[in-house]
Write a protein that holds these residues in place. Structure first.
Motif, PDB file in Angstrom:
ATOM      1  N   PHE A 186      -0.803  -2.193   0.982  1.00  0.00           N
ATOM      2  CA  PHE A 186      -0.975  -1.910  -0.442  1.00  0.00           C
ATOM      3  C   PHE A 186      -1.075  -0.394  -0.625  1.00  0.00           C
ATOM      4  O   PHE A 186      -1.959   0.239  -0.069  1.00  0.00           O
ATOM      5  N   GLY A 187      -0.132   0.167  -1.408  1.00  0.00           N
ATOM      6  CA  GLY A 187      -0.189   1.610  -1.659  1.00  0.00           C
ATOM      7  C   GLY A 187      -0.350   1.951  -3.127  1.00  0.00           C
ATOM      8  O   GLY A 187      -1.098   2.852  -3.484  1.00  0.00           O
ATOM      9  N   CYS A 188       0.373   1.241  -4.001  1.00  0.00           N
ATOM     10  CA  CYS A 188       0.335   1.615  -5.423  1.00  0.00           C
ATOM     11  C   CYS A 188       0.266   0.413  -6.361  1.00  0.00           C
ATOM     12  O   CYS A 188      -0.253   0.517  -7.453  1.00  0.00           O
ATOM     13  N   ALA A 217       6.112   1.805  -6.674  1.00  0.00           N
ATOM     14  CA  ALA A 217       6.425   3.238  -6.675  1.00  0.00           C
ATOM     15  C   ALA A 217       6.275   3.893  -5.307  1.00  0.00           C
ATOM     16  O   ALA A 217       6.534   5.082  -5.168  1.00  0.00           O
ATOM     17  N   GLY A 255       6.612   1.848  -1.913  1.00  0.00           N
ATOM     18  CA  GLY A 255       7.330   1.175  -0.828  1.00  0.00           C
ATOM     19  C   GLY A 255       6.475   0.694   0.330  1.00  0.00           C
ATOM     20  O   GLY A 255       6.997   0.079   1.272  1.00  0.00           O
ATOM     21  N   CYS A 303       4.612  -1.718   0.578  1.00  0.00           N
ATOM     22  CA  CYS A 303       4.506  -3.172   0.615  1.00  0.00           C
ATOM     23  C   CYS A 303       5.858  -3.854   0.855  1.00  0.00           C
ATOM     24  O   CYS A 303       5.983  -5.063   0.625  1.00  0.00           O
ATOM     25  N   CYS A 341       4.576  -6.050  -4.015  1.00  0.00           N
ATOM     26  CA  CYS A 341       3.535  -5.886  -5.036  1.00  0.00           C
ATOM     27  C   CYS A 341       4.064  -6.227  -6.424  1.00  0.00           C
ATOM     28  O   CYS A 341       3.293  -6.406  -7.351  1.00  0.00           O
TER      29      CYS A 341
HETATM   30  S1  FES Z   1       2.384  -1.103  -3.097  1.00  0.00           S
HETATM   31 FE1  FES Z   1       3.557   0.639  -3.652  1.00  0.00          FE
HETATM   32  S2  FES Z   1       5.503  -0.225  -3.921  1.00  0.00           S
HETATM   33 FE2  FES Z   1       4.256  -1.945  -3.650  1.00  0.00          FE
END
Ligand code: FES
Ligand code: FES
Lengths: 728, 152
Positions: free
Chosen positions: B36-38, B42, B44, B46, B58
């Motif tokens: 999980f990043g964003c 936005a 990538g 995930c 996500c």
């Molecule tokens: S968590 Fe960043 S693109 Fe899905």
């Protein structure tokens, strides 16, 4: 909320001397392998050899215990290399584990507390971890000598095997016997010519797992049985508190276990991260803004700009800059503006807490374990012996995980405590920051303004330099204040400028540190991120004013700093500075010392048709003392300058009426692959003690690129980011 | 109830239809390789393969995964992914590593489409994947290297 802070201040403090001591050469040598105060090795029940920094199992696995957080900078591998070198281990048998919080054993010898930062990991461990390896080796030899009835001097060790005559044994086979022996009072370390691992490209211990999903490695991946997830609704203005809230809708939602109020806001506890976020969105909260910081960046800019006209607190004042500026044949005056920046680690902040009323455990990418430990204990009113910190691999930090108030641990502790009070049971709870929480979470690189007036004479010598800096002091008002704030000047705002080694006999630099509610923090390379930009673009302008080549002009002012001159010469030579640049390519250079390492960068840029800048290639000269792992040094310079380039191109945090304007990566935009230059790194061979490498690649890139842009367009960029000028 | 194939095995989950696949993987199935990043497509981090295509988990609702084949970093083992992972280790790409599951899933999908990508192909395919540690120079080199490994 404030009570825990005063407890922290009463907790054991790092010694001032320890914190400021920067010479690696002076560190270590007192404790053999850090064994005191636990001066004997212990045999674990399973027959393992266990010393503070080195464990060896009967299965022949050597575990190096890392007192430092590895958040990508390669420290775990560096420490493993130091131990393996002196132990004569096979690198393949080495694993690394993070140490528990225990400042007596695992303190950073430069800080006096357990923590990672200031690019000190290798510098403060260089002696200590080699001694640990050497001590363990001596004990394994002693055990083998006894077992085989041969003198220790006849035993050789190579690649994890002990041998003498017809006898041979693995470390694992001797582990149990060695554990019962006395720790040697003294060890002799190898001389550099005997090194087989130090100075070679060592593959990183974490790369195979990180190329296979890094399953379970980060704090975010902590998924204990029966675990819950917490997200907190915080006031959009820093310092605001909950006046009232309605959680009726949230409580009805699937998976929601509880809704709790803590000083930081309203917390939703659920069985799944997404459900917790959805339920948080359903909360209705009234905020009491009486104590909130309500100023936006426009208001701050106005206040700061007014301060540029007022004399501040003196950081340095030598010679007579006023009189000597009057003698200059050319004078350059410039104002600079640097925005708030977010660290924006790829792994959003998170921490897992388990608190049962008598003991507490925390799992997180802990960067200052001693403070995290003390704060956890203070908030929960527990004896520190009842609190454990489990350090996880950090998905980036760039400074963000090291806060003087350990606010993340404090928040988790309050959640653990509130949950126990509400539910009467202990469950592991993972507090997750969403990306929006993370970007709104403050602790930014502080907004800074600079004003410089400097001049050159007919011979091209700098005559005088007057410099004023306005910005929040990172350390002011924190537990670290006494270490870096002197006479009202926070060194972290002026480092890299007030201590410049350019030959500037007539230099005055003063500062204002306005009081602003928004907490600020060190951002990879700290003050150097703006001071290097100012110093190195100004040097370029002065060279131009003097009609001199920018490299020659700098070298003429670097007679007292041969190492800085050395990396500049190296980078210029490797970049072919004396040759004309290729068609359409414009070059700029910058050189800067930070964290006791010296880095020069020559940036080659091309202007795109739309007027934006593309950095095509950066050629670097680096002197960081002994290069323990050259490939990792290269990686850190690549990443460090990529991070710095990211900062100058598009990154900016702004506030409107105290609220942060950016939410997520679409509006806070770090560097992408399309803007990454090719990077060439040349390392100076050195026998000096190793110095920092995580941060020193960052400061020179901004000014190097800005100087190249000035060549290309004639435009001097003095306010960041470049997007403000249509350049990105 | 949604039924889909995950890394070759049939899985059934009983969750809200609009729960993103990311949180089904991470929190329901406890598979933490996908990061999980964003949460807003936005960064990538995930990235997984959905019927062989790289997607942001996500922003993929679980109801849209019904009957589909999902591959995550834990299960990907085609020739392209093997080459990418070998090149990642050989060229020491990861730093903090947090973005790398997504980078590897994105890059291996690129190599299946385009076995011999140019720099422009790499830019176009990888631009959606952030690396805050800026390991990009090595990502680029490693994709070229993986293409060579595949060819050999
Ligand atoms: S968590 Fe960043 S693109 Fe899905
Ligand atoms: S390796 Fe840290 S974000 Fe990519």
């Amino acid at each position: 909320m404030i009570a825990y802070l005063s407890n922290v201040l009463d907790a054991p403090r790092p010694s001032r001397r320890g914190f400021l001591k920067l010479s690696a050469g002076a560190v270590g040598g007192l404790l053999i392998g850090g064994m005191a105060p636990r001066s004997v090795a212990a045999a674990d029940e399973d027959g393992s050899f266990a010393m503070p920094f080195v464990h060896i199992t009967p299965e022949n696995v050597v575990t190096v215990v890392s007192k430092h957080l590895d958040k990508g900078q390669g420290t775990a591998t560096g420490l493993a290399t130091l131990v393996a070198e002196e132990l004569d281990a096979d690198p393949a048998q080495i694993t690394v584990e993070f140490a528990p919080a225990d400042a007596e054993v695992y303190a950073n010898t430069m800080f006096g507390l357990q923590g990672t930062g200031g690019s000190t990991a290798m510098a403060n461990s260089f002696q200590q971890y080699r001694e640990a390896g050497a001590a363990a080796r001596a004990m394994l030899i002693a055990a083998a000598a006894e077992a085989w009835g041969v003198p220790p001097g006849e035993i050789t060790v190579a690649a994890g095997t002990l041998s003498a005559g017809g006898n041979s044994a693995t470390f694992g086979e001797m582990a149990k016997a060695a554990a019962g022996l006395a720790v040697p009072a003294e060890v002799t370390l190898k001389t550099p010519d005997q090194w087989v691992l130090i100075g070679k490209d060592m593959p990183r211990v974490d790369v195979p797992a990180k190329s296979a999903g890094a399953v379970g490695m980060y704090g975010m991946d902590v998924q204990p049985e029966g675990g819950l997830v917490a997200v907190t609704a915080r006031c959009p203005c820093y310092g605001g508190v909950v006046a009232s809230f309605d959680d009726a809708a949230a409580r009805q939602m699937r998976g929601v276990v509880d809704v709790l109020q803590i000083p930081q806001g309203v917390v939703v506890i659920a069985d799944n991260t997404w459900r917790a976020i959805q339920a948080r969105d359903a909360l209705e909260i009234e905020w009491d803004m009486a104590e909130a910081e309500a100023r936006g960046t426009d208001a701050l800019m106005e206040e700061y700009t007014a301060l540029l006209d007022q004399p501040g607190n003196t950081a340095i004042d030598r010679g007579d800059s006023e009189a000597n500026l009057a003698n200059a044949t050319a004078v350059v005056e410039a104002d600079y503006a640097f925005p708030y920046l977010a660290h924006a680690t790829m792994e959003p902040l998170n921490i897992t807490v388990l608190y049962d009323g008598e003991t507490a455990e925390f799992w997180t990418g802990s960067q200052i374990q001693t403070l995290d430990h003390n704060v956890g204990a203070a908030v929960l009113e527990l004896d520190p012996s009842k609190v454990q910190i489990h350090t996880k691999w950090g998905g980036g930090s760039f400074g963000r995980r090291a806060t003087a108030d350990s606010h993340l641990v404090a928040e988790a502790a309050m959640i653990g405590s509130a949950y126990l009070a509400s539910q009467g049971e202990a469950r592991p709870i993972k507090l997750v920051y969403t990306r929006e929480d993370d970007l709104h979470g403050r602790y930014y690189r502080p907004l800074h303004l600079h004003r410089v007036k400097a001049g050159v004479d007919a011979e091209g010598r700098i005559t005088g330099w007057q410099h004023r800096v306005v910005g929040q002091g990172i350390m002011i008002g924190t537990a670290f204040e006494s270490f870096t704030v002197k006479d009202g000047v926070d060194h972290s705002s002026v480092e890299g400028a007030s201590d410049t080694t350019y030959d500037l006999p007539h230099l005055v630099l003063d500062t204002h540190h306005p009081s602003v509610g928004t907490p600020v923090l060190w951002w990879r390379a700290v003050g150097h991120t703006h001071t290097a930009y100012v110093m190195e673009t100004m040097m370029d302008e002065l060279a131009e004013a003097a009609g001199q080549d920018p490299v020659a002009f700098r070298l003429a002012h670097l007679k007292n700093d041969p190492r800085l001159a050395g990396v500049l010469t190296l980078a210029a030579e490797k970049a072919g500075w004396d040759q004309p640049a290729a068609e359409g390519i414009h070059r700029g250079v910058a050189v800067h010392k930070s964290f006791n390492s010296y880095v020069a960068e020559v940036a080659e840029v091309r202007m795109r048709d739309d007027g934006t800048v593309k950095v095509e290639r950066v050629v670097c000269g680096v002197d960081c003392g002994v290069a323990i792992n050259p490939d990792n040094i290269k990686a850190q310079i690549e990443g460090g300058l990529g991070y710095g380039l990211s900062g100058i191109l598009r990154e900016e945090i702004t506030l409107t009426g105290g609220e942060v304007d950016q939410f997520n990566y679409p509006d806070y935009t770090p560097l992408r692959i399309t803007d990454m230059p090719e990077v060439e790194v040349h390392i100076v061979a050195s026998a000096e003690a190793p110095t920092g490498i995580g941060e020193p690649g960052t400061p020179p890139i901004g000014p190097a690129v800005a100087n190249a842009v000035a060549k290309a367009t004639g435009q001097r960029i003095r306010s960041l980011p470049f997007t403000k000028h249509g350049l990105a | 109830m949604v039924t889909f194939t995950l890394n070759g095995e049939t899985r059934q989950v009983d969750v809200e239809p609009d729960m993103p696949l990311l949180w089904v993987l991470r929190d329901e199935l406890k598979m933490t390789g996908t990061k999980f990043g964003c949460g807003v497509a936005a960064c990538g981090a995930c990235t997984v393969h959905l019927n062989g295509e790289p997607v942001r988990s996500c922003q993929t609702w679980i109801e849209d995964v019904e009957g589909a084949e999902v591959t995550t970093i834990e299960g990907v083992d085609n020739k392209a992914a093997q080459a990418i992972q070998a090149a990642w280790v050989e060229l020491q790409v990861p730093q903090c590593g947090y973005c790398q599951s997504g980078q590897i899933m994105q890059a291996s999908a690129l190599l299946i489409e385009t076995p011999k990508p140019s720099d422009d192909d790499i830019d176009a395919a990888m631009e959606s994947n952030l690396c805050r540690c800026a390991s990009y120079a090595r990502i680029r080199k490693a994709i070229h290297r993986a293409a060579d490994i595949m060819e050999a």
